[in-house]
Scaffold this motif. Sequence first.
Motif, PDB file in Angstrom:
ATOM      1  N   THR A  73       0.851  -1.185   0.000  1.00  0.00           N
ATOM      2  CA  THR A  73       0.000   0.000   0.000  1.00  0.00           C
ATOM      3  C   THR A  73       0.887   1.235   0.000  1.00  0.00           C
ATOM      4  O   THR A  73       2.007   1.217   0.525  1.00  0.00           O
ATOM      5  CB  THR A  73      -0.925   0.042   1.236  1.00  0.00           C
ATOM      6  OG1 THR A  73      -0.132   0.259   2.417  1.00  0.00           O
ATOM      7  CG2 THR A  73      -1.713  -1.241   1.371  1.00  0.00           C
ATOM      8  N   GLU A  74       0.393   2.289  -0.586  1.00  0.00           N
ATOM      9  CA  GLU A  74       1.126   3.558  -0.623  1.00  0.00           C
ATOM     10  C   GLU A  74       0.158   4.697  -0.324  1.00  0.00           C
ATOM     11  O   GLU A  74      -0.843   4.864  -1.024  1.00  0.00           O
ATOM     12  CB  GLU A  74       1.779   3.769  -1.988  1.00  0.00           C
ATOM     13  CG  GLU A  74       2.600   5.055  -2.061  1.00  0.00           C
ATOM     14  CD  GLU A  74       3.299   5.220  -3.393  1.00  0.00           C
ATOM     15  OE1 GLU A  74       3.907   6.280  -3.613  1.00  0.00           O
ATOM     16  OE2 GLU A  74       3.236   4.291  -4.227  1.00  0.00           O
ATOM     17  N   LEU A  76      -2.119   4.971   1.761  1.00  0.00           N
ATOM     18  CA  LEU A  76      -3.477   4.442   1.778  1.00  0.00           C
ATOM     19  C   LEU A  76      -4.268   4.996   2.955  1.00  0.00           C
ATOM     20  O   LEU A  76      -3.792   5.018   4.088  1.00  0.00           O
ATOM     21  CB  LEU A  76      -3.441   2.915   1.853  1.00  0.00           C
ATOM     22  CG  LEU A  76      -4.811   2.213   1.820  1.00  0.00           C
ATOM     23  CD1 LEU A  76      -4.741   0.979   0.935  1.00  0.00           C
ATOM     24  CD2 LEU A  76      -5.261   1.819   3.221  1.00  0.00           C
ATOM     25  N   ARG A 123     -13.055  -0.672  -0.246  1.00  0.00           N
ATOM     26  CA  ARG A 123     -12.191   0.086  -1.142  1.00  0.00           C
ATOM     27  C   ARG A 123     -11.552   1.248  -0.380  1.00  0.00           C
ATOM     28  O   ARG A 123     -12.217   1.906   0.423  1.00  0.00           O
ATOM     29  CB  ARG A 123     -13.001   0.642  -2.324  1.00  0.00           C
ATOM     30  CG  ARG A 123     -13.583  -0.429  -3.243  1.00  0.00           C
ATOM     31  CD  ARG A 123     -12.533  -1.113  -4.068  1.00  0.00           C
ATOM     32  NE  ARG A 123     -13.128  -1.950  -5.105  1.00  0.00           N
ATOM     33  CZ  ARG A 123     -12.424  -2.719  -5.926  1.00  0.00           C
ATOM     34  NH1 ARG A 123     -11.108  -2.772  -5.809  1.00  0.00           N
ATOM     35  NH2 ARG A 123     -13.018  -3.458  -6.841  1.00  0.00           N
ATOM     36  N   SER A 126      -8.490   6.756  -0.422  1.00  0.00           N
ATOM     37  CA  SER A 126      -7.427   7.384  -1.203  1.00  0.00           C
ATOM     38  C   SER A 126      -6.184   6.518  -1.090  1.00  0.00           C
ATOM     39  O   SER A 126      -6.102   5.611  -0.266  1.00  0.00           O
ATOM     40  CB  SER A 126      -7.131   8.812  -0.711  1.00  0.00           C
ATOM     41  OG  SER A 126      -6.641   8.791   0.616  1.00  0.00           O
ATOM     42  N   GLY A 127      -5.204   6.811  -1.930  1.00  0.00           N
ATOM     43  CA  GLY A 127      -3.983   6.026  -1.920  1.00  0.00           C
ATOM     44  C   GLY A 127      -4.081   4.820  -2.832  1.00  0.00           C
ATOM     45  O   GLY A 127      -5.065   4.648  -3.562  1.00  0.00           O
ATOM     46  N   GLU A 128      -3.083   3.963  -2.767  1.00  0.00           N
ATOM     47  CA  GLU A 128      -2.982   2.838  -3.686  1.00  0.00           C
ATOM     48  C   GLU A 128      -2.760   1.537  -2.932  1.00  0.00           C
ATOM     49  O   GLU A 128      -2.071   1.488  -1.913  1.00  0.00           O
ATOM     50  CB  GLU A 128      -1.799   3.065  -4.641  1.00  0.00           C
ATOM     51  CG  GLU A 128      -1.799   2.178  -5.864  1.00  0.00           C
ATOM     52  CD  GLU A 128      -2.911   2.522  -6.838  1.00  0.00           C
ATOM     53  OE1 GLU A 128      -3.997   1.907  -6.731  1.00  0.00           O
ATOM     54  OE2 GLU A 128      -2.702   3.380  -7.699  1.00  0.00           O
ATOM     55  N   TYR A 129      -3.373   0.489  -3.451  1.00  0.00           N
ATOM     56  CA  TYR A 129      -3.171  -0.868  -2.953  1.00  0.00           C
ATOM     57  C   TYR A 129      -2.895  -1.730  -4.168  1.00  0.00           C
ATOM     58  O   TYR A 129      -3.700  -1.777  -5.101  1.00  0.00           O
ATOM     59  CB  TYR A 129      -4.413  -1.332  -2.192  1.00  0.00           C
ATOM     60  CG  TYR A 129      -4.511  -2.822  -1.914  1.00  0.00           C
ATOM     61  CD1 TYR A 129      -3.384  -3.603  -1.671  1.00  0.00           C
ATOM     62  CD2 TYR A 129      -5.758  -3.452  -1.871  1.00  0.00           C
ATOM     63  CE1 TYR A 129      -3.481  -4.959  -1.406  1.00  0.00           C
ATOM     64  CE2 TYR A 129      -5.875  -4.799  -1.590  1.00  0.00           C
ATOM     65  CZ  TYR A 129      -4.731  -5.548  -1.364  1.00  0.00           C
ATOM     66  OH  TYR A 129      -4.842  -6.892  -1.104  1.00  0.00           O
ATOM     67  N   VAL A 130      -1.750  -2.403  -4.181  1.00  0.00           N
ATOM     68  CA  VAL A 130      -1.347  -3.190  -5.344  1.00  0.00           C
ATOM     69  C   VAL A 130      -0.997  -4.614  -4.911  1.00  0.00           C
ATOM     70  O   VAL A 130      -0.581  -4.858  -3.780  1.00  0.00           O
ATOM     71  CB  VAL A 130      -0.137  -2.563  -6.079  1.00  0.00           C
ATOM     72  CG1 VAL A 130      -0.459  -1.157  -6.565  1.00  0.00           C
ATOM     73  CG2 VAL A 130       1.099  -2.557  -5.195  1.00  0.00           C
ATOM     74  N   PRO A 139      -2.655  -2.446  -9.698  1.00  0.00           N
ATOM     75  CA  PRO A 139      -3.543  -1.773  -8.741  1.00  0.00           C
ATOM     76  C   PRO A 139      -4.822  -2.575  -8.533  1.00  0.00           C
ATOM     77  O   PRO A 139      -5.465  -2.997  -9.502  1.00  0.00           O
ATOM     78  CB  PRO A 139      -3.833  -0.429  -9.416  1.00  0.00           C
ATOM     79  CG  PRO A 139      -2.776  -0.256 -10.448  1.00  0.00           C
ATOM     80  CD  PRO A 139      -2.406  -1.628 -10.901  1.00  0.00           C
ATOM     81  N   SER A 141      -7.532  -1.471  -7.621  1.00  0.00           N
ATOM     82  CA  SER A 141      -8.652  -0.689  -8.146  1.00  0.00           C
ATOM     83  C   SER A 141      -8.994  -1.076  -9.581  1.00  0.00           C
ATOM     84  O   SER A 141     -10.085  -0.777 -10.065  1.00  0.00           O
ATOM     85  CB  SER A 141      -8.339   0.803  -8.077  1.00  0.00           C
ATOM     86  OG  SER A 141      -7.171   1.105  -8.824  1.00  0.00           O
ATOM     87  N   ARG A 142      -8.049  -1.751 -10.272  1.00  0.00           N
ATOM     88  CA  ARG A 142      -8.291  -2.189 -11.654  1.00  0.00           C
ATOM     89  C   ARG A 142      -8.708  -3.660 -11.718  1.00  0.00           C
ATOM     90  O   ARG A 142      -8.828  -4.218 -12.806  1.00  0.00           O
ATOM     91  CB  ARG A 142      -7.021  -1.986 -12.488  1.00  0.00           C
ATOM     92  CG  ARG A 142      -6.504  -0.562 -12.531  1.00  0.00           C
ATOM     93  CD  ARG A 142      -7.332   0.328 -13.419  1.00  0.00           C
ATOM     94  NE  ARG A 142      -7.368  -0.140 -14.793  1.00  0.00           N
ATOM     95  CZ  ARG A 142      -6.417   0.132 -15.704  1.00  0.00           C
ATOM     96  NH1 ARG A 142      -5.373   0.868 -15.355  1.00  0.00           N
ATOM     97  NH2 ARG A 142      -6.523  -0.315 -16.935  1.00  0.00           N
TER      98      ARG A 142
END
Length: 299
Positions: A73-74, A76, A123, A126-130, A139, A141-142
Motif C-alpha cells: 500500500t502507498e 493508503l 475500497r 485514497s492512496g494505492e493498494y497493489v 492496482p 482498483s483495476r
Amino acid sequence: RAGDLSTPVVAVLALAPLALLEPLAAINAALRHRRALSDARSRIAAVLAEPVAADPAPAERLHAPRPVRELATESLSAGWPGRPGVLSDLDLVATAGTGWLVVTGPSGTGKSTLLSVLLAALRPSSGEYVVGDGRRPVPVSRLIRADVQSAMAWCPQDAHVFDASLRANLALARPRGELTGADGETAMRRALTDAGLGPLLGTLPAGLDTPVGAGGTSLSGGERRRLAVARALLADREVVLLDEPTAHLDPPTAAALVADLRRALAGRLVVCVTHDPALPAGEDSVVDLGTHAQVAARR
C-alpha cells in the motif's frame, strides 16, 4: 388511612415495592439497549446510504497476477462509511517467503479495517493498494473483487464452528464437491496435521466424522482455533490473512500454535494482525498502526 385498610390491602402495599423491582430493573436495561439500538441504526443507515464502490468497468479491468507473491500500500487511507477514517497515509509491503507482515496496535487503530481492504471487501478512500506476482504490480482498483479474493484465505479471530462433523466443517474451505473421495480425505487429514490437530484426530473414534458440537463445544479453545487454521490451509491460497490467531490462548498454547502456523505457511505471503507482543519473529516486518496513527495526526 390508618385503621381503614384491610389486612389483604396492607399486605399488597407492603409487597408491592418488592414486586416492582423486576419491572423497574427491566426498564433500566431497556433504556441502555435503546441507546445501543439507536447507535446501531445510525451506523447501518450510514452504510446503506453510502454508494457501493463498484468493480472497474470492463474496459478498465486488468487480469490479476497469479500467483500473488507481494502486496503493498502507498499513502493508503480507509474507513467504513459513516465513521471516521482510521487508516491514513499507510505504507506497507509484504512479500512471500521473507517472513510475515505483522500488524500491531491498540484497538481502534484500523487493524481489522486493513484486513478488509486487503480482502477487497472495502475500497480505500485514497492512496494505492497493489498486488503482484514478483514481476509486475497491479492496482487492486483495476481488478474485480472476486479476482483478489480468489488468491486469499482469511482466518478470522472468531471463526464459526458448526454443529456438525469435523469433515463438514473442513469442507467449507472449498466449493461444494471439491473435498470428496480419497483425495479430499487426504487433504483434510493433512490440513489437520499441519494445524497441529493430528494427535487429536488419532484419538477420535469416528475420525473426520466425529461431531464437534454447537460452536465446537467438544473442542478446547485452542483446538477450535486450530480447526479454523486448518480450514484456511485447505483453501490453498497464496495469501493468508490471520486475525488475532493467539487471542484468548495461554502463552504455551499460543506459542505452539504460531510455531505450527509458521511451519505450515512457509513460503506463502502472510499478513497477521495481533495484540500479542510475543508473536513477531526476527524475520518478520512489523507495522505498528498505533505509532503510525500518532505520526499521521501530527502531520
